[in-house]
Write a protein that holds these residues in place. Structure first.
Motif, PDB file in Angstrom:
ATOM      1  N   ASN A  46       0.911  -1.296  -0.038  1.00 23.88           N
ATOM      2  CA  ASN A  46       0.004   0.047   0.040  1.00 23.88           C
ATOM      3  C   ASN A  46       0.965   1.288  -0.094  1.00 23.88           C
ATOM      4  OD1 ASN A  46      -1.489   2.391   1.668  1.00 23.88           O
ATOM      5  ND2 ASN A  46      -2.864   1.061   0.759  1.00 23.88           N
ATOM      6  N   LEU A  47       1.898   0.954   0.806  1.00 26.54           N
ATOM      7  CA  LEU A  47       2.878   2.567   1.043  1.00 26.54           C
ATOM      8  C   LEU A  47       3.739   2.627  -0.459  1.00 26.54           C
ATOM      9  CD1 LEU A  47       4.640   2.012   4.377  1.00 26.54           C
ATOM     10  CD2 LEU A  47       2.856   3.956   3.640  1.00 26.54           C
ATOM     11  N   LYS A  48       3.946   1.433  -1.250  1.00 24.60           N
ATOM     12  CA  LYS A  48       4.482   1.605  -2.609  1.00 24.60           C
ATOM     13  C   LYS A  48       3.501   2.103  -3.470  1.00 24.60           C
ATOM     14  CE  LYS A  48       6.042  -2.212  -4.237  1.00 24.60           C
ATOM     15  NZ  LYS A  48       6.554  -3.143  -4.696  1.00 24.60           N
ATOM     16  N   LEU A  49       2.392   2.051  -3.391  1.00 22.42           N
ATOM     17  CA  LEU A  49       1.245   2.585  -4.110  1.00 22.42           C
ATOM     18  C   LEU A  49       1.105   3.955  -3.983  1.00 22.42           C
ATOM     19  CD1 LEU A  49      -1.358  -0.222  -4.493  1.00 22.42           C
ATOM     20  CD2 LEU A  49       0.020   0.598  -6.196  1.00 22.42           C
ATOM     21  N   ARG A  50       1.020   4.229  -2.717  1.00 21.48           N
ATOM     22  CA  ARG A  50       1.053   5.812  -2.272  1.00 21.48           C
ATOM     23  C   ARG A  50       2.165   6.453  -2.611  1.00 21.48           C
ATOM     24  NH1 ARG A  50      -0.237   6.107   3.725  1.00 21.48           N
ATOM     25  NH2 ARG A  50      -0.268   8.342   3.269  1.00 21.48           N
ATOM     26  N   LEU A  51       3.378   5.810  -2.709  1.00 19.98           N
ATOM     27  CA  LEU A  51       4.528   6.705  -3.155  1.00 19.98           C
ATOM     28  C   LEU A  51       4.598   6.903  -4.619  1.00 19.98           C
ATOM     29  CD1 LEU A  51       7.361   7.697  -2.298  1.00 19.98           C
ATOM     30  CD2 LEU A  51       8.233   5.590  -2.651  1.00 19.98           C
ATOM     31  N   HIS A  52       3.880   5.935  -5.240  1.00 22.45           N
ATOM     32  CA  HIS A  52       3.911   6.048  -6.829  1.00 22.45           C
ATOM     33  C   HIS A  52       3.064   7.130  -7.167  1.00 22.45           C
ATOM     34  CE1 HIS A  52       4.568   4.808 -10.725  1.00 22.45           C
ATOM     35  NE2 HIS A  52       3.254   4.750 -11.151  1.00 22.45           N
ATOM     36  N   VAL A  79       6.492   7.007   7.969  1.00 22.23           N
ATOM     37  CA  VAL A  79       6.050   7.344   6.627  1.00 22.23           C
ATOM     38  C   VAL A  79       6.220   8.942   6.494  1.00 22.23           C
ATOM     39  CG1 VAL A  79       3.957   7.680   5.026  1.00 22.23           C
ATOM     40  CG2 VAL A  79       4.325   5.624   6.498  1.00 22.23           C
ATOM     41  N   PHE A  80       6.945   9.240   5.432  1.00 21.09           N
ATOM     42  CA  PHE A  80       7.016  10.882   5.445  1.00 21.09           C
ATOM     43  C   PHE A  80       6.191  11.322   4.514  1.00 21.09           C
ATOM     44  CE2 PHE A  80      11.136   8.397   6.099  1.00 21.09           C
ATOM     45  CZ  PHE A  80      11.666   9.103   7.240  1.00 21.09           C
ATOM     46  N   ASN A  81       5.162  12.363   5.106  1.00 21.90           N
ATOM     47  CA  ASN A  81       4.297  12.978   4.349  1.00 21.90           C
ATOM     48  C   ASN A  81       4.731  14.115   3.388  1.00 21.90           C
ATOM     49  OD1 ASN A  81       2.101  11.432   5.556  1.00 21.90           O
ATOM     50  ND2 ASN A  81       2.530  12.037   7.451  1.00 21.90           N
ATOM     51  N   ASN A  82       3.718  14.406   2.655  1.00 19.37           N
ATOM     52  CA  ASN A  82       4.334  15.631   1.808  1.00 19.37           C
ATOM     53  C   ASN A  82       4.295  16.756   2.515  1.00 19.37           C
ATOM     54  OD1 ASN A  82       4.415  14.062  -0.737  1.00 19.37           O
ATOM     55  ND2 ASN A  82       2.258  13.983  -1.107  1.00 19.37           N
ATOM     56  N   ASP A  83       3.330  17.093   3.622  1.00 21.26           N
ATOM     57  CA  ASP A  83       3.515  18.377   4.437  1.00 21.26           C
ATOM     58  C   ASP A  83       4.785  18.535   5.199  1.00 21.26           C
ATOM     59  OD1 ASP A  83       2.933  16.626   6.344  1.00 21.26           O
ATOM     60  OD2 ASP A  83       0.786  17.351   6.971  1.00 21.26           O
ATOM     61  N   GLY A  84       5.588  17.287   5.355  1.00 19.86           N
ATOM     62  CA  GLY A  84       6.816  17.669   5.978  1.00 19.86           C
ATOM     63  C   GLY A  84       6.755  16.845   7.252  1.00 19.86           C
TER      64      GLY A  84
END
Length: 117
Positions: A46-52, A79-84
């Motif tokens: 799931n994380l791989k899909l979210r990253l892609h 997990v490193f989110n886009n908002d930092g």
């Protein structure tokens, strides 16, 4: 009926994967990485899909945190989110007393919450 196994017979038995996990978790391999459970492997996918898909900036497998001298906590993911921001993720099927204690120490020391999935 044979009462004892030879060393060779025992090694062969171990190779067949007849050992059961204490909590019935099934070790699962994905991308050459072995996970302690199918649930953890599924979360990795799931994380791989979210990253892609660009939903997250990145993730790390099994980060280790020092809680005290000789005491470590190993999460399943960070997990490193886009908002930092970052999330500590632990895939749990069963919470042991040791995990509950380490979780409390971790959250107090690092002022972060562990998200259980």
């Amino acid at each position: 009926m044979q009462e004892y196994w030879s060393i060779e017979q025992y090694k062969e038995y171990q190779k067949k994967g007849n050992k059961k996990s204490k909590y019935s978790a099934v070790k699962t391999s994905v991308d050459g990485q072995t996970f302690d459970s199918k649930k953890e492997a599924d979360y990795y996918c799931n994380l791989k899909l979210r990253l892609h898909g660009g939903d997250i900036k990145g993730f790390c497998l099994q980060p280790i945190f020092i809680l005290a001298p000789g005491l470590k906590y190993k999460a399943d993911f960070i997990v490193f989110n886009n908002d930092g921001t970052a999330e500590i993720i632990d895939t749990k099927g069963f919470k042991t007393k040791e995990y509950i204690t380490k979780k409390k120490v971790f959250e107090d020391k690092y002022n972060l919450k562990i998200r259980e999935v």
